[in-house]
Design a protein around this motif. Sequence first.
Motif, PDB file in Angstrom:
ATOM      1  N   LYS A 123      -2.158 -17.750  -8.804  1.00 42.53           N
ATOM      2  CA  LYS A 123      -2.384 -16.409  -8.227  1.00 42.53           C
ATOM      3  C   LYS A 123      -2.484 -16.479  -6.712  1.00 42.53           C
ATOM      4  CE  LYS A 123      -4.274 -14.256 -12.340  1.00 42.53           C
ATOM      5  NZ  LYS A 123      -5.491 -14.081 -13.129  1.00 42.53           N
TER       6      LYS A 123
ATOM      7  N   ARG B 109      -2.700 -11.965 -21.036  1.00 45.96           N
ATOM      8  CA  ARG B 109      -1.298 -12.158 -21.425  1.00 45.96           C
ATOM      9  C   ARG B 109      -0.583 -13.005 -20.386  1.00 45.96           C
ATOM     10  NH1 ARG B 109       3.360 -11.186 -23.536  1.00 45.96           N
ATOM     11  NH2 ARG B 109       4.780 -10.507 -21.914  1.00 45.96           N
ATOM     12  N   TYR B 110      -0.906 -12.780 -19.117  1.00 43.64           N
ATOM     13  CA  TYR B 110      -0.245 -13.526 -18.039  1.00 43.64           C
ATOM     14  C   TYR B 110      -0.556 -15.022 -18.153  1.00 43.64           C
ATOM     15  CZ  TYR B 110       1.183 -15.044 -13.405  1.00 43.64           C
ATOM     16  OH  TYR B 110       1.774 -15.708 -12.386  1.00 43.64           O
ATOM     17  N   GLU B 111      -1.822 -15.336 -18.467  1.00 43.27           N
ATOM     18  CA  GLU B 111      -2.198 -16.750 -18.616  1.00 43.27           C
ATOM     19  C   GLU B 111      -1.429 -17.406 -19.756  1.00 43.27           C
ATOM     20  OE1 GLU B 111      -6.682 -16.271 -16.794  1.00 43.27           O
ATOM     21  OE2 GLU B 111      -6.440 -16.647 -18.928  1.00 43.27           O
TER      22      GLU B 111
END
Length: 246
Positions: A143, A179-181
């Motif tokens: 990030k 969800r991104y992880e």
Amino acid sequence: MKTPAELFNRLQRMMPAHIKPKFQNGEELLAWNQEQGRQRSEAIARENRAMKMQRILGRSGIRELHMNCSFDNYRVENEGQRKALEQARRYADEFDHSIASFVFSGRPGTGKNHLAAAIGNHLILRGKSVLIVTVADLMSIIKGTFSGDSDRTEEHLLHDFSTVDLLVIDEIGMQTESRYEKVIINQIVDRRSSSKRPTGMLTNLDHSNMVKLLGERVMDRMRLGQSLWVNFNWDSHRGRITGNEY
Ligand SMILES: Nc1ncnc2c1ncn2[C@@H]1O[C@H](COP(=O)(O)OP(=O)(O)OP(=O)(O)O)[C@@H](O)[C@H]1O
């Protein structure tokens, strides 16, 4: 260009009589030169690996806390620990000829990090690049590329995480992964397995919850080769740590 024999003869002529040369002929000089070259390129490769870790993480691949963890200082007090130690040791010994990944699953403080770091330390000593990183760190590093100040892109980092010889992802399932992880873990495991690079995972979850969390696709890739699933189902060792162990 002079041959090693000509160079040696020339050096010998220049050498004062009382000096005993380290080499007796051109071949020995050539062999010495090649050995020096090999040692130098190994040293450069080691420096590059260390710089790569520093660039990705701002630290070496294994956290300071676990730098002294080895197979020898892992205490065995039950059959499960004996088996876990033996499997971890064998995994490290066979690393060069294998594409197998591993999952260490079990309660906190049971030595998952200790044995993963022992594998990592063993491999680093043999010239491999190893990175042990928590999901939270992995995500905050990735990030960090979103801010616009960074000269590294998400793609650069995905490439770096996918090309170290062994990547161990710690604390899987500690928080409800977004969800991104899951997408990031999926991409890394996918890239690593397609380039025949193994991944280690450390978790408190059991197999069915790992499948639920990361999906069948990721967990299936983790099974390539003679992969390991080790259950650490004994009591935590943390209460016995005095801080002076190693
Ligand atoms: N069998 C053992 N022999 C020696 N030290 C141990 C053993 N088991 C654990 N330890 C030590 O106890 C501490 C906690 O172990 P470790 O960090 O490996 O646990 P973990 O299973 O990864 O826990 P968590 O799930 O909380 O991350 C570490 O300092 C580790 O070196």
